[in-house]
Design a protein around this motif. Sequence first.
Motif, mmCIF file in Angstrom:
data_model
loop_
_atom_site.group_PDB
_atom_site.id
_atom_site.type_symbol
_atom_site.label_atom_id
_atom_site.label_comp_id
_atom_site.label_asym_id
_atom_site.label_seq_id
_atom_site.Cartn_x
_atom_site.Cartn_y
_atom_site.Cartn_z
ATOM 1 N N ALA A 88 0.920 -1.119 0.039
ATOM 2 C CA ALA A 88 -0.111 -0.175 -0.028
ATOM 3 C C ALA A 88 0.923 1.362 -0.080
ATOM 4 C CB ALA A 88 -0.940 0.040 1.228
ATOM 5 N N GLY A 89 2.189 1.303 0.776
ATOM 6 C CA GLY A 89 2.806 2.470 0.866
ATOM 7 C C GLY A 89 3.588 2.529 -0.459
ATOM 8 N N PHE A 90 3.875 1.492 -0.867
ATOM 9 C CA PHE A 90 4.553 1.573 -2.341
ATOM 10 C C PHE A 90 3.731 2.053 -3.494
ATOM 11 C CE2 PHE A 90 5.661 -0.129 -6.509
ATOM 12 C CZ PHE A 90 7.100 0.139 -6.666
ATOM 13 N N THR A 91 2.300 1.805 -3.435
ATOM 14 C CA THR A 91 1.396 2.099 -4.419
ATOM 15 C C THR A 91 1.342 3.609 -4.059
ATOM 16 O OG1 THR A 91 0.439 0.172 -4.410
ATOM 17 C CG2 THR A 91 -0.974 2.203 -5.320
ATOM 18 N N LEU A 92 1.003 4.102 -2.906
ATOM 19 C CA LEU A 92 0.678 5.619 -2.714
ATOM 20 C C LEU A 92 2.040 6.376 -3.267
ATOM 21 C CD1 LEU A 92 -0.970 7.797 -1.253
ATOM 22 C CD2 LEU A 92 0.114 7.237 0.869
ATOM 23 N N ALA A 93 3.347 6.007 -2.766
ATOM 24 C CA ALA A 93 4.500 6.657 -3.017
ATOM 25 C C ALA A 93 4.681 6.766 -4.703
ATOM 26 C CB ALA A 93 5.654 5.879 -2.473
ATOM 27 N N SER A 94 4.106 5.676 -5.104
ATOM 28 C CA SER A 94 4.262 5.619 -6.885
ATOM 29 C C SER A 94 3.380 6.929 -7.422
ATOM 30 C CB SER A 94 3.937 4.195 -7.323
ATOM 31 O OG SER A 94 4.883 3.283 -7.107
ATOM 32 N N MET A 95 2.089 6.869 -6.765
ATOM 33 C CA MET A 95 1.250 7.939 -6.928
ATOM 34 C C MET A 95 1.649 9.210 -6.919
ATOM 35 S SD MET A 95 -2.776 8.282 -6.212
ATOM 36 C CE MET A 95 -2.396 8.955 -4.561
ATOM 37 N N LEU A 96 2.580 9.440 -5.827
ATOM 38 C CA LEU A 96 3.323 10.722 -5.512
ATOM 39 C C LEU A 96 4.412 10.904 -6.411
ATOM 40 C CD1 LEU A 96 3.350 10.563 -1.461
ATOM 41 C CD2 LEU A 96 2.274 12.022 -2.962
ATOM 42 N N CYS A 97 5.070 10.022 -6.950
ATOM 43 C CA CYS A 97 6.115 10.021 -7.875
ATOM 44 C C CYS A 97 5.627 10.568 -9.181
ATOM 45 C CB CYS A 97 6.719 9.018 -8.086
ATOM 46 S SG CYS A 97 7.961 8.222 -6.942
ATOM 47 N N GLY A 98 4.457 10.089 -9.499
ATOM 48 C CA GLY A 98 3.483 10.610 -10.727
ATOM 49 C C GLY A 98 3.174 12.141 -10.693
ATOM 50 N N PHE A 99 2.989 12.565 -9.491
ATOM 51 C CA PHE A 99 2.484 13.840 -9.299
ATOM 52 C C PHE A 99 3.752 14.785 -8.947
ATOM 53 C CE2 PHE A 99 -1.677 12.058 -7.588
ATOM 54 C CZ PHE A 99 -2.368 12.329 -8.770
ATOM 55 N N ALA A 100 4.837 14.489 -8.797
ATOM 56 C CA ALA A 100 6.256 15.361 -8.695
ATOM 57 C C ALA A 100 6.329 16.295 -9.542
ATOM 58 C CB ALA A 100 7.310 14.401 -8.843
ATOM 59 N N TRP A 101 6.436 17.545 -8.867
ATOM 60 C CA TRP A 101 6.391 18.839 -9.625
ATOM 61 C C TRP A 101 7.815 19.381 -10.185
ATOM 62 C CZ3 TRP A 101 4.644 17.667 -4.840
ATOM 63 C CH2 TRP A 101 5.238 18.307 -3.820
#
Length: 141
Positions: A88-101
């Motif tokens: 779950a943490g890996f999935t959430l962090a992956s999503m954050l990587c997609g939103f990296a500005w």
Amino acid sequence: MSAPAAPQSFLASILPFMVMCVGMFIALLDIQIVASSLQDIGGGLSAAQDQIGWVQTSYLVAEIIVIPLSGWLTRVFSTRWLFTISAAGFTLASMLCGFAWNIESMIVFRALQGLLGASMIPTVFTSSFHYFQGPRRLYAA
């Protein structure tokens, strides 16, 4: 005295293991995809050449820190909960990587991804000893 439980079929008993293998495959695939896409990631985030390598390095350093702790974390949380939290943490962090500005946020999110996802690989190998007994252990190898 209660009657013994009906034995489960071998395939039904390893379904959790197969799900864990998918999670491990995604974590390993992520490492390879990022390694081959560093130039594109750097271009998309307007990163300098010397900053791009940190996207991969931050993940790997974080992963190397957590992997040796996986045995202890398994005893604290149990294999099931550790893998669930890790996935779950890996999935959430992956999503954050997609939103990296910018490159700095990408480096931080990749380190977080490495920290949270690092326990998936060792728990799968540990679980193979539980799900595959005796001669069936060759299936997991």
